[in-house]
Design a protein around this motif. Structure first.
Motif, PDB file in Angstrom:
ATOM      1  N   THR A 182       0.835  -1.212   0.000  1.00 46.99           N
ATOM      2  CA  THR A 182       0.000   0.000   0.000  1.00 46.99           C
ATOM      3  C   THR A 182       0.866   1.257   0.000  1.00 46.99           C
ATOM      4  OG1 THR A 182      -0.196   0.133   2.439  1.00 46.99           O
ATOM      5  CG2 THR A 182      -1.818  -1.209   1.254  1.00 46.99           C
ATOM      6  N   VAL A 183       1.978   1.229   0.725  1.00 53.03           N
ATOM      7  CA  VAL A 183       2.877   2.387   0.745  1.00 53.03           C
ATOM      8  C   VAL A 183       3.493   2.603  -0.631  1.00 53.03           C
ATOM      9  CG1 VAL A 183       4.997   3.345   1.726  1.00 53.03           C
ATOM     10  CG2 VAL A 183       3.376   2.151   3.208  1.00 53.03           C
ATOM     11  N   MET A 184       3.982   1.513  -1.232  1.00 50.75           N
ATOM     12  CA  MET A 184       4.592   1.611  -2.556  1.00 50.75           C
ATOM     13  C   MET A 184       3.601   2.163  -3.584  1.00 50.75           C
ATOM     14  SD  MET A 184       5.940  -1.446  -5.070  1.00 50.75           S
ATOM     15  CE  MET A 184       4.251  -1.847  -5.561  1.00 50.75           C
ATOM     16  N   LEU A 185       2.405   1.579  -3.640  1.00 47.86           N
ATOM     17  CA  LEU A 185       1.417   1.999  -4.627  1.00 47.86           C
ATOM     18  C   LEU A 185       0.932   3.422  -4.365  1.00 47.86           C
ATOM     19  CD1 LEU A 185      -0.647  -1.295  -4.978  1.00 47.86           C
ATOM     20  CD2 LEU A 185       0.951  -0.317  -6.636  1.00 47.86           C
ATOM     21  N   SER A 186       0.821   3.796  -3.098  1.00 43.27           N
ATOM     22  CA  SER A 186       0.408   5.157  -2.771  1.00 43.27           C
ATOM     23  C   SER A 186       1.381   6.183  -3.335  1.00 43.27           C
ATOM     24  CB  SER A 186       0.300   5.322  -1.250  1.00 43.27           C
ATOM     25  OG  SER A 186       0.025   6.666  -0.903  1.00 43.27           O
ATOM     26  N   HIS A 187       2.666   5.921  -3.168  1.00 47.94           N
ATOM     27  CA  HIS A 187       3.675   6.847  -3.677  1.00 47.94           C
ATOM     28  C   HIS A 187       3.686   6.878  -5.203  1.00 47.94           C
ATOM     29  CE1 HIS A 187       6.103   6.515   0.319  1.00 47.94           C
ATOM     30  NE2 HIS A 187       5.070   7.339   0.406  1.00 47.94           N
ATOM     31  N   MET A 188       3.514   5.733  -5.817  1.00 44.71           N
ATOM     32  CA  MET A 188       3.518   5.684  -7.283  1.00 44.71           C
ATOM     33  C   MET A 188       2.294   6.385  -7.862  1.00 44.71           C
ATOM     34  SD  MET A 188       4.976   1.844  -7.958  1.00 44.71           S
ATOM     35  CE  MET A 188       6.674   1.444  -7.469  1.00 44.71           C
ATOM     36  N   ILE A 189       1.140   6.164  -7.255  1.00 47.41           N
ATOM     37  CA  ILE A 189      -0.074   6.857  -7.701  1.00 47.41           C
ATOM     38  C   ILE A 189       0.064   8.359  -7.468  1.00 47.41           C
ATOM     39  CG2 ILE A 189      -2.538   7.167  -7.227  1.00 47.41           C
ATOM     40  CD1 ILE A 189      -2.624   4.142  -6.554  1.00 47.41           C
TER      41      ILE A 189
ATOM     42  N   PHE B 245      10.415  -5.451   3.762  1.00 41.66           N
ATOM     43  CA  PHE B 245      11.343  -4.416   4.216  1.00 41.66           C
ATOM     44  C   PHE B 245      12.111  -3.795   3.054  1.00 41.66           C
ATOM     45  CE2 PHE B 245      15.467  -3.481   6.679  1.00 41.66           C
ATOM     46  CZ  PHE B 245      15.086  -2.173   6.923  1.00 41.66           C
ATOM     47  N   PRO B 246      12.751  -4.598   2.181  1.00 41.30           N
ATOM     48  CA  PRO B 246      13.383  -3.992   1.004  1.00 41.30           C
ATOM     49  C   PRO B 246      12.395  -3.244   0.111  1.00 41.30           C
ATOM     50  CG  PRO B 246      14.236  -6.181   1.354  1.00 41.30           C
ATOM     51  CD  PRO B 246      13.073  -6.022   2.295  1.00 41.30           C
ATOM     52  N   LEU B 247      11.191  -3.806  -0.072  1.00 46.23           N
ATOM     53  CA  LEU B 247      10.201  -3.146  -0.923  1.00 46.23           C
ATOM     54  C   LEU B 247       9.869  -1.759  -0.396  1.00 46.23           C
ATOM     55  CD1 LEU B 247       8.356  -3.617  -3.414  1.00 46.23           C
ATOM     56  CD2 LEU B 247       6.582  -4.359  -1.805  1.00 46.23           C
ATOM     57  N   TYR B 248       9.765  -1.635   0.905  1.00 43.03           N
ATOM     58  CA  TYR B 248       9.433  -0.353   1.523  1.00 43.03           C
ATOM     59  C   TYR B 248      10.504   0.696   1.250  1.00 43.03           C
ATOM     60  CZ  TYR B 248       8.468   3.082   5.183  1.00 43.03           C
ATOM     61  OH  TYR B 248       8.219   4.254   5.859  1.00 43.03           O
ATOM     62  N   LEU B 249      11.772   0.303   1.305  1.00 41.46           N
ATOM     63  CA  LEU B 249      12.851   1.283   1.144  1.00 41.46           C
ATOM     64  C   LEU B 249      13.346   1.431  -0.289  1.00 41.46           C
ATOM     65  CD1 LEU B 249      15.188   0.868   4.276  1.00 41.46           C
ATOM     66  CD2 LEU B 249      13.548   2.679   3.769  1.00 41.46           C
TER      67      LEU B 249
ATOM     68  N   ASN C 193       1.419   7.661 -20.026  1.00 43.15           N
ATOM     69  CA  ASN C 193       0.554   6.536 -19.670  1.00 43.15           C
ATOM     70  C   ASN C 193       0.717   6.223 -18.182  1.00 43.15           C
ATOM     71  OD1 ASN C 193      -0.722   4.005 -19.344  1.00 43.15           O
ATOM     72  ND2 ASN C 193      -0.329   3.485 -21.491  1.00 43.15           N
ATOM     73  N   PRO C 194      -0.084   6.843 -17.309  1.00 40.89           N
ATOM     74  CA  PRO C 194       0.067   6.663 -15.858  1.00 40.89           C
ATOM     75  C   PRO C 194      -0.030   5.206 -15.409  1.00 40.89           C
ATOM     76  CG  PRO C 194      -1.356   8.535 -16.322  1.00 40.89           C
ATOM     77  CD  PRO C 194      -1.113   7.850 -17.632  1.00 40.89           C
ATOM     78  N   ALA C 195      -1.007   4.457 -15.954  1.00 36.89           N
ATOM     79  CA  ALA C 195      -1.184   3.065 -15.531  1.00 36.89           C
ATOM     80  C   ALA C 195       0.048   2.232 -15.867  1.00 36.89           C
ATOM     81  CB  ALA C 195      -2.424   2.467 -16.187  1.00 36.89           C
ATOM     82  N   LEU C 196       0.565   2.418 -17.076  1.00 39.37           N
ATOM     83  CA  LEU C 196       1.748   1.676 -17.493  1.00 39.37           C
ATOM     84  C   LEU C 196       2.965   2.091 -16.667  1.00 39.37           C
ATOM     85  CD1 LEU C 196       2.993  -0.387 -19.375  1.00 39.37           C
ATOM     86  CD2 LEU C 196       3.343   1.436 -21.058  1.00 39.37           C
ATOM     87  N   SER C 197       3.059   3.372 -16.332  1.00 41.49           N
ATOM     88  CA  SER C 197       4.153   3.848 -15.510  1.00 41.49           C
ATOM     89  C   SER C 197       4.149   3.176 -14.138  1.00 41.49           C
ATOM     90  CB  SER C 197       4.057   5.369 -15.321  1.00 41.49           C
ATOM     91  OG  SER C 197       4.273   6.045 -16.537  1.00 41.49           O
ATOM     92  N   ILE C 198       2.965   3.057 -13.549  1.00 42.66           N
ATOM     93  CA  ILE C 198       2.850   2.420 -12.240  1.00 42.66           C
ATOM     94  C   ILE C 198       3.229   0.941 -12.327  1.00 42.66           C
ATOM     95  CG2 ILE C 198       1.200   1.703 -10.454  1.00 42.66           C
ATOM     96  CD1 ILE C 198      -0.291   4.333 -10.970  1.00 42.66           C
ATOM     97  N   ILE C 199       2.760   0.259 -13.371  1.00 37.73           N
ATOM     98  CA  ILE C 199       3.086  -1.163 -13.545  1.00 37.73           C
ATOM     99  C   ILE C 199       4.590  -1.347 -13.715  1.00 37.73           C
ATOM    100  CG2 ILE C 199       2.839  -3.141 -15.083  1.00 37.73           C
ATOM    101  CD1 ILE C 199      -0.025  -2.153 -15.643  1.00 37.73           C
ATOM    102  N   MET C 200       5.213  -0.480 -14.521  1.00 36.91           N
ATOM    103  CA  MET C 200       6.660  -0.566 -14.749  1.00 36.91           C
ATOM    104  C   MET C 200       7.424  -0.373 -13.452  1.00 36.91           C
ATOM    105  SD  MET C 200       6.923   1.623 -18.303  1.00 36.91           S
ATOM    106  CE  MET C 200       8.698   1.778 -18.199  1.00 36.91           C
ATOM    107  N   ALA C 201       7.079   0.671 -12.713  1.00 36.92           N
ATOM    108  CA  ALA C 201       7.787   0.971 -11.471  1.00 36.92           C
ATOM    109  C   ALA C 201       7.537  -0.107 -10.420  1.00 36.92           C
ATOM    110  CB  ALA C 201       7.360   2.337 -10.945  1.00 36.92           C
ATOM    111  N   ALA C 202       6.303  -0.616 -10.344  1.00 33.25           N
ATOM    112  CA  ALA C 202       5.978  -1.653  -9.363  1.00 33.25           C
ATOM    113  C   ALA C 202       6.747  -2.942  -9.652  1.00 33.25           C
ATOM    114  CB  ALA C 202       4.479  -1.923  -9.352  1.00 33.25           C
TER     115      ALA C 202
END
Length: 361
Positions: A34-41, A299-303, A319-328
């Protein structure tokens, strides 16, 4: 009777830990997501005030509560404070150092290729050193962060040291009452929820310490009778699903006000998921392989995800959706590789060395 419950009924704080709270590991993985996706969104929406997962900062408070719970269980009174200190340092500092220095290298590259750089401070060796030394949030000294999620790591490190120094020396019920008093006081003085810094520059440290104390109190108050009761209470599992849904609603849409503190309440029962019967659906969910995978890399995912945001999101702004998928995907891949080949082996090695030192004393 389940293996975890059998062990829990037979151990006390002076015995060597023999169990792991695997469902809590899974829950930690979900919270890290949730933290990762929140920052990416946030990045792709320009930090829109109505964006999904705007309340993911609540997940970090949940991390503190879980740390207090698990570390109180894991603490062995036969070991010294120095031993506890070194173990916590071995667990938290290598990844913090790796991600901070990685961010510096990324910013150096970006500065030479017209990429994103937050400011010249990221190249200041004094700022880098302050970041590396776990000084953020635990002293009146204020300085910018190089890796934004790391704000909680130094706070958790120093806050967790209160467990052997103070917390386990206070009777559990008294510890719980003190915790509630601190949390209520923070809520009363707050004007913007968990992020409020009007009391002093160390408000977030006080909040994190209170959350760690809460988790510590919950663990210390658990008895075989309580475990038996929650396993036999009718509709208790349904109650846990309601608590989980309440927490997720807060993470999805809560936005920095006094109601932040209310979302601590439904998280408390979730600390006991591991004590549910193995037939429990909610326990099966958090023990499932996909959820356990994210717990494994949490823990690594968070940092690490901040660096993936900078690398991955800047190339597909169309493309916001694709950007989020790429970064995730990039975050998850790097986090897994780091966990398997660096984090876990390194921590096991350092833990073994520390134990060998103290076993000779």
């Amino acid at each position: 009777m389940d293996y975890l419950v059998q062990n829990m009924m037979s151990v006390n704080l002076t015995q060597k830990p023999t169990i792991r709270f695997q469902a809590l590991d899974g829950l930690r993985g979900v919270l890290a997501l949730t933290v990762m996706l929140s920052h990416m969104i946030g990045v792709v929406t320009g930090w829109d005030a109505l964006r999904p997962l705007i309340g993911a900062y609540i997940s970090v408070i949940y991390f503190f509560i879980m740390s207090g719970f698990v570390l109180t269980y894991a603490h062995n009174k036969n070991y010294s404070f120095t031993y506890f200190f070194l173990l916590r340092l071995a667990r938290l500092w290598p990844l913090h150092c790796f991600t901070t220095l990685s961010m510096v290298l990324i910013y150096i590259y970006n500065s030479k290729h017209l990429g994103y750089v937050p400011g010249s401070y990221v190249f200041d060796w004094k700022i880098i050193l302050k970041n590396l030394l776990f000084l953020h949030g635990v002293t009146p000294l204020q300085f910018p962060l190089i890796n934004d999620p790391s704000w909680s790591i130094s706070i958790e490190f120093w806050g967790s040291l209160l467990i052997p120094i103070i917390l386990i020396k206070i009777k559990p019920l008294k510890r719980l009452l003190i915790t509630f008093a601190f949390i209520i006081a923070l809520c009363v003085q707050s004007s913007s929820g968990f992020s409020d810094m009007t009391l002093c520059n160390m408000s977030q440290f006080f909040l994190a310490s209170s959350a760690i104390m809460l988790g510590s109190s919950i663990y210390s108050l658990i008895t075989p009778e309580i475990i038996k009761n929650i396993r036999n209470t009718k509709y208790y599992e349904f109650f846990l699903f309601i608590c989980l849904l309440s927490c997720l609603v807060g993470i999805y849409g809560q936005s920095h006000n006094k109601f932040d503190y209310l979302y601590i309440i439904p998280f408390i029962p979730l600390m006991l998921i591991d004590f549910q019967p193995d037939t429990s659906l909610i326990k099966k969910i958090f023990l499932s392989e996909p959820i356990q995978f994210f717990g494994f890399i949490s823990f690594p995912l968070y940092l690490i995800h901040s660096s993936a945001i900078i690398i991955g999101l800047q190339y597909r702004t169309d493309n916001p959706a694709l950007s989020i998928i790429m970064a995730a995907c990039l975050s998850i891949t790097i986090s897994y590789l780091y966990t398997v080949y660096i984090d876990s082996p390194l921590y096991r090695y350092m833990k073994r060395k520390i134990r060998n030192i103290y076993s000779r004393d």
